[in-house]
Design a protein around this motif. Sequence first.
Motif, PDB file in Angstrom:
ATOM      1  N   TYR A  93      32.007  -7.777  22.646  1.00 18.16           N
ATOM      2  CA  TYR A  93      31.030  -6.759  23.032  1.00 18.16           C
ATOM      3  C   TYR A  93      30.526  -6.007  21.811  1.00 18.16           C
ATOM      4  CZ  TYR A  93      32.877  -7.887  27.555  1.00 18.16           C
ATOM      5  OH  TYR A  93      33.246  -8.579  28.672  1.00 18.16           O
ATOM      6  N   LEU A  95      28.319  -2.201  20.742  1.00 16.83           N
ATOM      7  CA  LEU A  95      27.572  -0.987  21.055  1.00 16.83           C
ATOM      8  C   LEU A  95      26.195  -1.169  20.419  1.00 16.83           C
ATOM      9  CD1 LEU A  95      27.418   1.974  22.037  1.00 16.83           C
ATOM     10  CD2 LEU A  95      28.346   2.646  19.815  1.00 16.83           C
ATOM     11  N   LYS A 128      27.023  -2.256  16.592  1.00 22.42           N
ATOM     12  CA  LYS A 128      28.375  -2.138  16.048  1.00 22.42           C
ATOM     13  C   LYS A 128      29.338  -2.856  16.987  1.00 22.42           C
ATOM     14  CE  LYS A 128      31.766   1.091  14.297  1.00 22.42           C
ATOM     15  NZ  LYS A 128      31.993   2.452  13.782  1.00 22.42           N
ATOM     16  N   ARG A 129      30.277  -3.538  16.405  1.00 22.50           N
ATOM     17  CA  ARG A 129      31.271  -4.267  17.204  1.00 22.50           C
ATOM     18  C   ARG A 129      32.098  -3.304  18.056  1.00 22.50           C
ATOM     19  NH1 ARG A 129      35.470  -8.614  14.590  1.00 22.50           N
ATOM     20  NH2 ARG A 129      36.689  -8.925  16.468  1.00 22.50           N
ATOM     21  N   LEU A 130      32.525  -3.784  19.225  1.00 23.33           N
ATOM     22  CA  LEU A 130      33.187  -2.924  20.207  1.00 23.33           C
ATOM     23  C   LEU A 130      34.254  -3.735  20.941  1.00 23.33           C
ATOM     24  CD1 LEU A 130      33.179  -0.510  22.243  1.00 23.33           C
ATOM     25  CD2 LEU A 130      31.139  -1.510  23.239  1.00 23.33           C
ATOM     26  N   HIS A 131      35.393  -3.123  21.202  1.00 26.84           N
ATOM     27  CA  HIS A 131      36.442  -3.790  21.977  1.00 26.84           C
ATOM     28  C   HIS A 131      36.480  -3.195  23.384  1.00 26.84           C
ATOM     29  CE1 HIS A 131      38.005  -5.891  18.495  1.00 26.84           C
ATOM     30  NE2 HIS A 131      37.744  -4.766  17.843  1.00 26.84           N
ATOM     31  N   LEU A 132      36.297  -4.017  24.389  1.00 24.79           N
ATOM     32  CA  LEU A 132      36.223  -3.534  25.774  1.00 24.79           C
ATOM     33  C   LEU A 132      36.889  -4.522  26.714  1.00 24.79           C
ATOM     34  CD1 LEU A 132      32.705  -2.434  27.006  1.00 24.79           C
ATOM     35  CD2 LEU A 132      34.696  -1.008  26.624  1.00 24.79           C
ATOM     36  N   GLY A 177      27.555   6.501  21.008  1.00 28.93           N
ATOM     37  CA  GLY A 177      28.915   6.043  21.253  1.00 28.93           C
ATOM     38  C   GLY A 177      29.302   6.018  22.713  1.00 28.93           C
ATOM     39  N   VAL A 182      34.193   4.076  20.802  1.00 30.06           N
ATOM     40  CA  VAL A 182      33.483   3.690  19.579  1.00 30.06           C
ATOM     41  C   VAL A 182      32.331   4.656  19.340  1.00 30.06           C
ATOM     42  CG1 VAL A 182      31.910   2.084  20.764  1.00 30.06           C
ATOM     43  CG2 VAL A 182      32.413   1.718  18.353  1.00 30.06           C
TER      44      VAL A 182
END
Length: 193
Positions: A93, A95, A128-132, A177, A182
């Motif tokens: 994922y 942002l 921007k990279r995102l962890h979800l 954000g 994030v």
Amino acid sequence: MTARNISRFWEWGRKIICVGRNYADHAKELKNAIPTEPILFLKPPSAYVREGSSILVPRYSNNLHHEVELGVVIGKGGTAIPESAAMEHVAGYALCLDMTARDIQDVCKSKGLPWTRAKAFNTSCPVKRLHLPDDFLIPYLISYISEFITLEEGDLILTGTPKGVSAVQEHDQLQAGIQDVVTMSFRVDRQEK
Ligand SMILES: O=C([O-])CC(=O)C(=O)O
Ligand SMILES: [Mg+2]
């Protein structure tokens, strides 16, 4: 598979497929009808901008808006992907901001023209990279889009903005954000050439 593909995506993002009016509250805030099927538009890879570089206001716009959106990174390509297999195609994922020249979009809408100049200009997709954890709406969008646009490794799907869009000015420092998950920050400058 996942970790390897997402790191490759950050080196060479490919096409960006955006969903419009996915959230009824946003459709209402811009006084648009709520669509019965996803409205889709595209941004080219030249739209990507990462932290450390500026978002550029196009020379022809005086009303640049931000739209904060969840992006889905495709890790495995496919055509006509069934919803039941859709999550196997997701690498991760992001942002994202769907930067929109709202004044140009309004003109395009009134004339029935495509939104390309309003949505697809250079730096119109800060990411921007995102962890979800995985989300339930995503299989439907992947399946819907891949019926008629083959998805490729490294593609990005922007899932639409909730309400709360507004204008940005040159020299602004934008912070976007998801609370406690994030944030990202971009300077806004005017396009010079
Ligand atoms: O410009 C618009 O209102 C459509 C759009 O991108 C969204 O809903 O995220
Ligand atoms: Mg959008």
